[in-house]
Design a protein around this motif. Structure first.
Motif, PDB file in Angstrom:
ATOM      1  N   ALA A  10       0.829  -1.208   0.000  1.00 16.48           N
ATOM      2  CA  ALA A  10       0.000   0.000   0.000  1.00 16.48           C
ATOM      3  C   ALA A  10       0.860   1.253   0.000  1.00 16.48           C
ATOM      4  CB  ALA A  10      -0.919  -0.008   1.217  1.00 16.48           C
ATOM      5  N   HIS A  11       1.958   1.215   0.750  1.00 16.68           N
ATOM      6  CA  HIS A  11       2.813   2.395   0.780  1.00 16.68           C
ATOM      7  C   HIS A  11       3.473   2.629  -0.568  1.00 16.68           C
ATOM      8  CE1 HIS A  11       6.838   4.290   1.553  1.00 16.68           C
ATOM      9  NE2 HIS A  11       5.978   5.244   1.836  1.00 16.68           N
ATOM     10  N   GLU A  12       3.956   1.561  -1.183  1.00 20.00           N
ATOM     11  CA  GLU A  12       4.599   1.725  -2.494  1.00 20.00           C
ATOM     12  C   GLU A  12       3.609   2.293  -3.507  1.00 20.00           C
ATOM     13  OE1 GLU A  12       7.640   1.331  -3.606  1.00 20.00           O
ATOM     14  OE2 GLU A  12       8.590   0.578  -1.785  1.00 20.00           O
ATOM     15  N   LEU A  13       2.405   1.780  -3.469  1.00 22.32           N
ATOM     16  CA  LEU A  13       1.391   2.249  -4.417  1.00 22.32           C
ATOM     17  C   LEU A  13       1.036   3.712  -4.147  1.00 22.32           C
ATOM     18  CD1 LEU A  13      -0.601   1.658  -6.688  1.00 22.32           C
ATOM     19  CD2 LEU A  13      -2.243   0.911  -4.968  1.00 22.32           C
ATOM     20  N   SER A  14       0.849   4.042  -2.878  1.00 20.82           N
ATOM     21  CA  SER A  14       0.455   5.422  -2.567  1.00 20.82           C
ATOM     22  C   SER A  14       1.585   6.391  -2.901  1.00 20.82           C
ATOM     23  CB  SER A  14       0.080   5.542  -1.094  1.00 20.82           C
ATOM     24  OG  SER A  14       1.199   5.268  -0.290  1.00 20.82           O
ATOM     25  N   LEU A  15       2.818   5.957  -2.675  1.00 22.32           N
ATOM     26  CA  LEU A  15       3.943   6.836  -3.005  1.00 22.32           C
ATOM     27  C   LEU A  15       4.008   7.075  -4.512  1.00 22.32           C
ATOM     28  CD1 LEU A  15       6.506   8.355  -2.214  1.00 22.32           C
ATOM     29  CD2 LEU A  15       7.754   6.234  -2.461  1.00 22.32           C
ATOM     30  N   PHE A  16       3.799   6.019  -5.256  1.00 18.49           N
ATOM     31  CA  PHE A  16       3.786   6.163  -6.712  1.00 18.49           C
ATOM     32  C   PHE A  16       2.703   7.155  -7.140  1.00 18.49           C
ATOM     33  CE2 PHE A  16       1.519   4.565 -10.520  1.00 18.49           C
ATOM     34  CZ  PHE A  16       2.423   5.007 -11.469  1.00 18.49           C
ATOM     35  N   LEU A  17       1.537   7.037  -6.524  1.00 20.72           N
ATOM     36  CA  LEU A  17       0.446   7.943  -6.889  1.00 20.72           C
ATOM     37  C   LEU A  17       0.775   9.385  -6.507  1.00 20.72           C
ATOM     38  CD1 LEU A  17      -2.671   5.807  -5.907  1.00 20.72           C
ATOM     39  CD2 LEU A  17      -1.858   6.370  -8.197  1.00 20.72           C
ATOM     40  N   VAL A  18       1.425   9.554  -5.359  1.00 22.13           N
ATOM     41  CA  VAL A  18       1.802  10.917  -4.946  1.00 22.13           C
ATOM     42  C   VAL A  18       2.778  11.519  -5.954  1.00 22.13           C
ATOM     43  CG1 VAL A  18       3.103  12.208  -3.214  1.00 22.13           C
ATOM     44  CG2 VAL A  18       1.351  10.631  -2.495  1.00 22.13           C
ATOM     45  N   CYS A  19       3.771  10.733  -6.332  1.00 18.65           N
ATOM     46  CA  CYS A  19       4.754  11.226  -7.306  1.00 18.65           C
ATOM     47  C   CYS A  19       4.067  11.563  -8.625  1.00 18.65           C
ATOM     48  CB  CYS A  19       5.851  10.185  -7.534  1.00 18.65           C
ATOM     49  SG  CYS A  19       6.848   9.862  -6.091  1.00 18.65           S
ATOM     50  N   MET A  20       3.210  10.652  -9.061  1.00 17.06           N
ATOM     51  CA  MET A  20       2.544  10.850 -10.347  1.00 17.06           C
ATOM     52  C   MET A  20       1.598  12.048 -10.275  1.00 17.06           C
ATOM     53  SD  MET A  20       0.490   8.082 -12.566  1.00 17.06           S
ATOM     54  CE  MET A  20      -1.024   8.514 -11.782  1.00 17.06           C
ATOM     55  N   TRP A  21       0.971  12.206  -9.151  1.00 20.45           N
ATOM     56  CA  TRP A  21       0.013  13.304  -9.024  1.00 20.45           C
ATOM     57  C   TRP A  21       0.721  14.661  -9.059  1.00 20.45           C
ATOM     58  CZ3 TRP A  21      -4.570  11.464  -9.854  1.00 20.45           C
ATOM     59  CH2 TRP A  21      -5.667  12.313  -9.761  1.00 20.45           C
ATOM     60  N   GLY A  22       1.890  14.713  -8.420  1.00 21.03           N
ATOM     61  CA  GLY A  22       2.664  15.954  -8.488  1.00 21.03           C
ATOM     62  C   GLY A  22       3.011  16.297  -9.928  1.00 21.03           C
ATOM     63  N   ALA A  23       3.485  15.289 -10.663  1.00 22.33           N
ATOM     64  CA  ALA A  23       3.795  15.523 -12.082  1.00 22.33           C
ATOM     65  C   ALA A  23       2.532  15.867 -12.860  1.00 22.33           C
ATOM     66  CB  ALA A  23       4.473  14.287 -12.663  1.00 22.33           C
ATOM     67  N   GLY A  24       1.426  15.243 -12.464  1.00 17.60           N
ATOM     68  CA  GLY A  24       0.152  15.537 -13.134  1.00 17.60           C
ATOM     69  C   GLY A  24      -0.274  16.979 -12.933  1.00 17.60           C
ATOM     70  N   CYS A  25       0.007  17.526 -11.757  1.00 19.36           N
ATOM     71  CA  CYS A  25      -0.313  18.935 -11.514  1.00 19.36           C
ATOM     72  C   CYS A  25       0.470  19.839 -12.457  1.00 19.36           C
ATOM     73  CB  CYS A  25       0.001  19.303 -10.060  1.00 19.36           C
ATOM     74  SG  CYS A  25      -1.187  18.647  -8.882  1.00 19.36           S
ATOM     75  N   VAL A  26       1.736  19.488 -12.657  1.00 17.40           N
ATOM     76  CA  VAL A  26       2.549  20.270 -13.597  1.00 17.40           C
ATOM     77  C   VAL A  26       1.983  20.138 -15.006  1.00 17.40           C
ATOM     78  CG1 VAL A  26       4.844  20.531 -14.569  1.00 17.40           C
ATOM     79  CG2 VAL A  26       4.579  19.988 -12.169  1.00 17.40           C
ATOM     80  N   LEU A  27       1.603  18.920 -15.349  1.00 16.15           N
ATOM     81  CA  LEU A  27       1.043  18.688 -16.683  1.00 16.15           C
ATOM     82  C   LEU A  27      -0.252  19.483 -16.853  1.00 16.15           C
ATOM     83  CD1 LEU A  27       1.275  16.962 -19.290  1.00 16.15           C
ATOM     84  CD2 LEU A  27      -0.189  15.294 -18.177  1.00 16.15           C
ATOM     85  N   MET A  28      -1.036  19.528 -15.803  1.00 13.90           N
ATOM     86  CA  MET A  28      -2.332  20.208 -15.881  1.00 13.90           C
ATOM     87  C   MET A  28      -2.167  21.713 -16.080  1.00 13.90           C
ATOM     88  SD  MET A  28      -4.528  22.063 -13.699  1.00 13.90           S
ATOM     89  CE  MET A  28      -3.574  21.824 -12.247  1.00 13.90           C
ATOM     90  N   SER A  29      -1.052  22.259 -15.606  1.00 16.25           N
ATOM     91  CA  SER A  29      -0.878  23.705 -15.751  1.00 16.25           C
ATOM     92  C   SER A  29      -0.783  24.108 -17.225  1.00 16.25           C
ATOM     93  CB  SER A  29       0.382  24.156 -15.013  1.00 16.25           C
ATOM     94  OG  SER A  29       1.529  23.698 -15.700  1.00 16.25           O
ATOM     95  N   GLY A  30      -0.386  23.160 -18.076  1.00 26.04           N
ATOM     96  CA  GLY A  30      -0.376  23.428 -19.511  1.00 26.04           C
ATOM     97  C   GLY A  30       0.720  24.367 -19.958  1.00 26.04           C
ATOM     98  N   GLN A  31       1.708  24.601 -19.110  1.00 18.43           N
ATOM     99  CA  GLN A  31       2.741  25.569 -19.446  1.00 18.43           C
ATOM    100  C   GLN A  31       4.042  24.904 -19.909  1.00 18.43           C
ATOM    101  OE1 GLN A  31       2.241  28.864 -19.274  1.00 18.43           O
ATOM    102  NE2 GLN A  31       0.173  28.692 -18.466  1.00 18.43           N
ATOM    103  N   PHE A  32       4.072  23.597 -19.870  1.00 17.93           N
ATOM    104  CA  PHE A  32       5.327  22.923 -20.181  1.00 17.93           C
ATOM    105  C   PHE A  32       5.124  21.907 -21.292  1.00 17.93           C
ATOM    106  CE2 PHE A  32       5.451  24.220 -15.762  1.00 17.93           C
ATOM    107  CZ  PHE A  32       6.578  25.005 -15.771  1.00 17.93           C
TER     108      PHE A  32
END
Lengths: 402, 879
Positions: B6-28
């Motif tokens: 569960a920790h490995e999965l949640s950590l992966f999601l946290v990392c991916m979500w952070g990158a997803g926020c950057v992707l969502m900004s549409g500036q890069f």
């Protein structure tokens, strides 16, 4: 052992302190007060930032500065969220340790160097909230080898017990005064800890090793002793006239027929196998470290000999300058000897050297102390020098001389 | 699922979500970010197989990432981009190379940096949603992380030694890495997320807003494409056909007052010049900042006053809007705007990459409340702002000039002075002090001629630029209404003059400042001997004249005849305009299809008689102009889509609308006319009810996001404080009333309670009822809530302890005999074992818990534990 605070927090006697004191007294176990002040009460309360917490704190300040500088509301939002994380972390952390009752259950007597277990029991006496991620970080001073214990979750009202494995290196009376519980849960930004005043006293007896190599050097039948006392043996001790009231079973009918009056046969007591271990711990000067080390070896040797001879069926006694354990056998008697040896120390307060009954076979252990004048009658004593023996693979072996 | 998984999965999601926020900004660069997310997925799979790369690989990857970031920063000169890309790759590297659990802490920190970076670059509500999910994921993952790290450094993760004396009596619950995930973790994390949200919301609300500079706000890419809007200074005919099919939200209009109109007509820009294909705004412009006060051509307040908060998403238009007619508009600090006082238009100097919010105050002129200015009492000659007529001998009663007219004249004069006497007229200029035209300059102001403006004398382009302009006397009398035939004659003459000038000069009449007609182009070289009032007068008249201009390609005579026929029974300007508006509404049809060919207006008027708002507005404006009545086309939005959840009007692109403003004379100014048939106004969408409801919910969320998160400011904080004080005051008042009411209608002083008590915001019975409800709820929670479960759990603990002790006693040879009560058994044991004197107390606790239902205290619990401990020790000794 249950912690039982007997001393009120001193000084001030403020209403709040009195309230907490009453609160503690209402409960049988030690309970973390709302605000425990380090160094003043009976409990210590620690707080520190973890490296992760410090890094997060730096990020909080950075984000706060950026928000203040730019006026960007989303940065304010993140800043607020980080602060909320910290606040909730602090609340949960405080709540984790609140209402925790700790107990430590340890055996009274343990052997030095031998691992043993201590039971740590934590009870969450809170009404609603669980306690999560508790770590009993310090089992007690001198208790080595025990890693921290981790209690993942204590539901409200739940009691969970775990055991810590460790050992004491040195014999003696060891007192475990405190029990430290820390927690970093939930986010690991801070570490809070409470030192609970839970007292346990353990008697650490000297270890025992195989001494067959030592006793093999001793004369055969050493310690075997014909008894001169009357007893329930088989060898005839003598005949005497019957005294009314005595059991007819003891009447020696043959002699009675010869003498014409009732005669009672008395017998020698059976053969006694006794041995006395003599260890003189009196000194007239302060011991040197080397002497202390060899004395420790001598104590271990004494314990090992006592165990060996008791297991061989001997009646073993121990005589030291501090006191004497009379002859006896059995497991309980061995425990008595070990407890006596556990607290035996070199001392210069005793002027008189150790003395013992010369009729009893004895083994005198020497360990490098300057010889003192022996009392008459001690000529039949075997002497063993502890310096000539070493402990290897759980047994005493002779030190090879060059 | 185990804790580790569960920790490995949640950590992966946290990392991916952070990158997803950057992707969502549409500036890069989306490819780079998508690559990072893909790499994270690969690393997650590798970590599941416990694969860790050699340290050398990690070092090489890190050095490469730094080098690439340096290259991006140095060569492409984009430090922020380089930093974000660097953190993205460092995330992957750290996630991949962390050999111990504790090293994974850096992944959380880096993902937080991603979220912070995204917050700087975006303001959309999507970020808010992603942020809340990020908080939830982080809460779950951090808790698992701490549990895992703490467990790994502790002892009790191995096997249980078998030789522990009395071990069997302990309720052992060892924790190791294969322990299953606690069931309540997700639920408690949800609760914690709510708590974090509430707490951060409160903190967010009270943190003082003391912004000093716009550190990040200037960052952001502008939209690549042109605004998909019909709102600009040049609107080509037919632009509305496209955007009226667009369902995108153009703006949210949030009324700030309790009363709100039933619809909003958001006025954008008035266009005065029409060449047969394109409408243009030809007035000058100035740059300013702060609050803009509109100076309408009005001397009478019309309609109710409303305050709105407008939220315009990016990429639509840089024009700012207000319900017809706006009176005051405040542009946020840090932004400059341009305005055209003649057209009543305000627009930002550049298209904003983010949403834009501003408050606006409007006089909402509702069409059904229109009134003929001729019949309005008080609009007599003495109260009119009279522009001096051609003869110049009509005096103006200075004191009678209404404030609105003064303000307008003052504004126009400033505008004119700026245009004429400032060399660099395009640069921003400080706002002048308002001119006091009621005193010394009033003589000059009074020289402005009275309406009607003379199209032949005022707006006609000059034959030569150097020739001083001469006011031509209107052939009509001084009354405000001319006959239709006369006006057609003037218009024709004006067109003739215009054509003559164009042929002589060989250039467009207004070429000095592109398409704009400025005083300089209008008057020619700087008129040295012209005073400011004269300039203002001519500027106003010139603008009004431009609102009489007609395209050369138009058959004005044919249209004029039609207009005359429609308005032959209308005696006044208002009546004529109403007649034309009614004709269009009743006799023409609405269609989004462009059926008109060739000359659109004539084809629309005489053949197809179907079109959309552009056709109607343009046709009416042309017809009014042909009749000699100044008219202009206004582009804006018309929306009646009220979102109850968000408390705002939702104005969509398909609500784009075009209507007409007709000049009713200087005494009244411009009046709104909407010739489009009602079927074409505020057309509902074609979506089903569920989609509409969901859409409105999302819109409401978006409005509140923009309003209370993105645009939250000091004034909002002030309002919140006022609200809190008001609430406190109301509560105090209510409590005092309750107090009085409870004394049987007598106050403490013995006076009777006034009859109107409780008539205000909060009344006593309501408070009392609320308190009772709270008490009842608390009772129910106490009876049925978590406390009840806790009590039952304590019962089970007491019983469990007793059962444990019975088992231990059996080891010592004491067994509860059949028929023996627990009390008898306890007495029996205690006689044999005096040390265990607590057994009777434990037995009593068992009785009480089991049969009386009473709660076991912590002290009793501890006493039971002590007894068990003593028995354990004895068991150990015996062994």
């Amino acid at each position: 052992m249950q912690a039982n605070p007997t001393k009120r927090p001193g000084g001030g006697a403020g209403v709040r302190r009195a309230f907490f004191q009453r609160k503690q007294e209402r409960r049988a176990g030690w309970r973390l007060p709302f605000r425990a002040r380090k160094g003043r009460g009976r409990t210590g309360y620690s707080f520190s930032f973890t490296p992760e917490g410090l890094a997060m704190l730096a990020v909080v300040f950075l984000v706060g500065f950026a928000a203040w500088h730019s006026g960007t509301n989303l940065l304010y939002l993140i800043f607020s969220t980080l602060i909320a994380f910290y606040l909730i972390n602090g609340f949960i952390l405080w709540n984790n340790l609140r209402g925790v009752i700790v107990r430590r259950e340890a055996p009274h007597t343990v052997q030095a160097g031998a691992p043993f277990h201590i039971g740590i029991t934590l009870t969450n006496s809170k009404a609603f909230f669980p306690s999560t991620g508790l770590v009993v970080s310090s089992i007690g001073k001198g208790f080595t080898g025990g890693r921290p214990l981790f209690f993942d979750r204590l539901s409200a009202g739940e009691t969970v017990a775990l055991e810590a494995s460790g050992q004491f290196a040195n014999r003696g009376i060891h007192t475990l005064e405190t029990l430290a519980v820390v927690s970093r849960y939930p986010f690991g930004f801070e570490q809070r800890g409470v030192v609970f005043p839970v007292r346990n006293e353990l008697l650490v007896v000297p270890p025992t090793y195989n001494v067959r190599a030592l006793v093999s050097d001793m004369p055969a039948g050493y310690g075997d002793q014909e008894s001169s006392d009357k007893g329930a043996g088989t060898d005839l001790y003598g005949l005497r006239e019957y005294v009314p009231g005595e059991h007819a079973r003891h009447v020696h009918w043959k002699s009675s027929a010869k003498s014409g009056k009732l005669m009672i046969a008395e017998y020698h007591r059976d053969e006694r196998r006794q041995i006395l271990v003599v260890l003189d711990n009196s000194l007239q000067f302060q011991p040197t470290p080397l002497l202390s080390d060899t004395f420790e070896k001598a104590v271990i040797l004494a314990a090992s000999l006592a165990r060996h001879f008791i297991e061989e069926g001997y009646e073993v006694g121990v005589s030291t300058a501090s006191g004497t354990v009379g002859h006896g056998n059995g497991r309980a008697h061995l425990d008595t000897i070990l407890r006596a040896l556990a607290t035996l120390q070199l001392t210069s307060e005793i002027i008189e050297p150790v003395s013992w009954d010369p009729r009893i076979p004895a083994i005198e252990l020497v360990y490098g102390k300057p010889p003192r004048e022996k009392k008459p009658g001690s000529n039949g004593t075997e002497t063993m020098d502890a310096r000539n023996w070493q402990i290897t693979d759980g047994r005493f072996t002779k030190v090879a001389t060059p | 699922m185990t804790v580790v998984v569960a920790h490995e999965l949640s950590l992966f999601l946290v990392c991916m979500w952070g990158a997803g926020c950057v992707l969502m900004s549409g500036q890069f660069n989306q490819v780079v970010i998508a690559t990072c997310i893909l790499l994270l997925l690969v690393v997650y799979r590798l970590r599941k197989r416990s694969y860790h790369p050699p340290r050398l690989v990690a070092n090489i990857a890190a050095v490469t990432a730094f080098a690439a970031a340096g290259f991006v920063a140095f060569v492409l000169n984009t430090l922020l981009d380089a930093t974000i890309y660097l953190f993205l790759f460092l995330q992957v590297i750290k996630y991949f190379t962390s050999a111990t659990t504790r090293e994974l802490r850096w992944c959380y920190l880096i993902s937080l940096f991603h979220v912070i970076g995204a917050s700087v670059l975006t303001t959309g509500m999507a970020f808010g949603v992603m942020f809340v999910i990020y908080v939830l994921l982080t809460l779950v993952s951090l808790r698992l992380f701490v549990l895992r790290v703490e467990a790994e450094r502790c002892a009790n993760t191995g096997t249980i030694p078998a030789d522990m004396p009395g071990k069997k009596f302990f309720p052992f619950s060892r924790w190791d890495l294969s322990t299953r995930l606690p069931g309540g973790l997700l639920l408690s994390s949800l609760v914690l997320t709510v708590a974090v949200t509430i707490l951060s919301g409160a903190t967010f609300g009270v943190i003082p807003r003391l912004a000093t500079q716009n550190l990040f706000q200037s960052y952001g890419q502008r939209p690549d494409s042109d605004p998909v809007s019909a709102f600009s200074e040049n609107v080509e005919f037919g632009a509305f056909e496209k955007i009226q099919l667009d369902n995108a939200v153009a703006m949210y209009v949030q009324p700030k007052d309790k009363q709100r109109p039933s619809y909003v007509r958001m006025r954008g820009v008035a266009l005065d010049s029409f060449d047969g294909r394109t409408w243009r705004r030809t007035g000058g412009q100035r740059v300013a900042s702060g609050t803009h006060m509109f100076r309408p051509f009005s001397t009478q307040p019309r309609g109710e006053l409303y305050n709105y908060h407008i939220i315009q998403p990016p990429g639509i238009t840089n024009f700012l809007f207000g319900d017809t007619f706006p009176t005051e508009l405040t542009v946020p600090m840090g932004f400059q705007y341009r305005f055209d006082p003649l057209a009543g238009a305000v627009w930002l100097t550049e298209m904003m990459p983010k949403e834009f919010q501003y408050p606006v105050t409007s006089r909402a002129e509702k069409l059904h409340q229109r009134q003929d200015p001729e019949t309005i009492a008080g609009l007599s000659t003495s109260t009119m702002l009279m522009l001096r007529d051609g003869s110049g001998d009509v005096p103006v009663e200075v004191a009678a000039i209404p404030d609105g007219a003064r303000a307008f004249v003052s504004s126009v004069l400033r505008h004119a002075r700026h245009e004429l006497f400032t060399e660099n007229s395009g640069e921003p200029m400080e706002e002048d002090e308002p001119m006091d035209i009621s005193s010394t300059e009033m003589d000059d102001a009074s020289t402005i001629p009275q309406e009607p403006p003379d199209p032949a004398s005022l707006g006609v382009p000059h034959t030569t630029n150097d020739e001083p302009m001469q006011d031509m006397v209107s052939p009509s009398e001084s009354d405000s209404v001319a006959t239709a035939s006369e006006r057609i004659h003037w218009q024709t003459m004006r067109l003739d003059l215009h054509r003559r000038r164009s042929s002589q000069s060989g250039a467009a009449p207004s070429d000095d400042n592109n398409d704009y007609i400025t005083p300089r182009t209008f008057f020619g070289p700087r008129p040295e001997r012209m005073n400011r009032t004269e300039i203002g007068r001519r500027l106003v008249i010139g603008y009004i004249n431009r609102c009489l201009q007609l395209p050369e390609t138009l058959d004005a005579e044919r249209i004029g005849k039609l207009a005359a026929a429609w308005t032959e029974d209308a005696p006044t300007t208002f009546a004529k305009a109403m007649a034309v508006e009614r004709r269009f509404q009743n006799e023409f049809g609405y269609s989004l299809e462009q059926r008109a060919r060739g000359n659109f207006i004539e084809d629309f008027l005489f053949r197809t008689r179907e079109g959309h708002c552009e056709y109607f507005a343009t046709s009416m404006a042309v017809m009014m102009r042909v009749l000699g009545i100044p008219a202009r086309v206004v582009n804006g939005y018309y929306s009646a889509e009220w979102n109850q959840m968000g408390g705002s009007f939702i104005v969509r692109q398909r609500d784009a609308h075009s209507w007409v403003e007709v000049y009713m004379g200087h005494s009244y100014g411009w009046m709104t006319f909407d010739p489009t048939p009602p079927a074409g106004i505020g057309r509902p969408g074609t979506r089903n009810a569920l989609v509409i409801a969901l859409g409105r919910f999302v819109d409401a969320m978006r409005v509140n996001w923009y309003r209370y998160v993105i645009d939250y400011n000091v004034s909002d904080q002030r309002e919140m404080l006022k609200f809190l004080f008001r609430v406190r005051h109301n509560i105090n008042q209510a409590l005092s009333r309750v107090n009085l009411s409870l004394i049987s209608g007598q106050s403490k002083t013995g006076k009777a309670v006034p009859a109107d008590l409780g008539s205000e915001n909060v009344n006593g019975p309501a408070i009392a009822g609320g308190a009772l409800a709270v008490i009842l709820l608390a009772y129910l929670v106490w009876r049925l809530g978590p406390g009840a479960a806790l009590r039952s759990r304590r019962k089970s603990i007491a019983v469990r302890y007793y059962a444990d002790i019975l088992q231990m006693l059996e080891k010592f040879g004491y067994k509860l005999a059949p028929g023996q009560t627990p009390r008898e058994f306890a007495r029996h044991v205690q006689q044999a074992e005096p040390d265990w004197n607590a057994l009777e107390a434990v037995t009593e606790n068992y009785y009480n818990t089991r049969y009386n239902g009473t709660d076991i205290s912590a002290a009793d619990l501890a006493a039971a534990a002590r007894l068990r401990s003593a028995m354990l020790k004895k068991a150990g000794r015996n062994k």
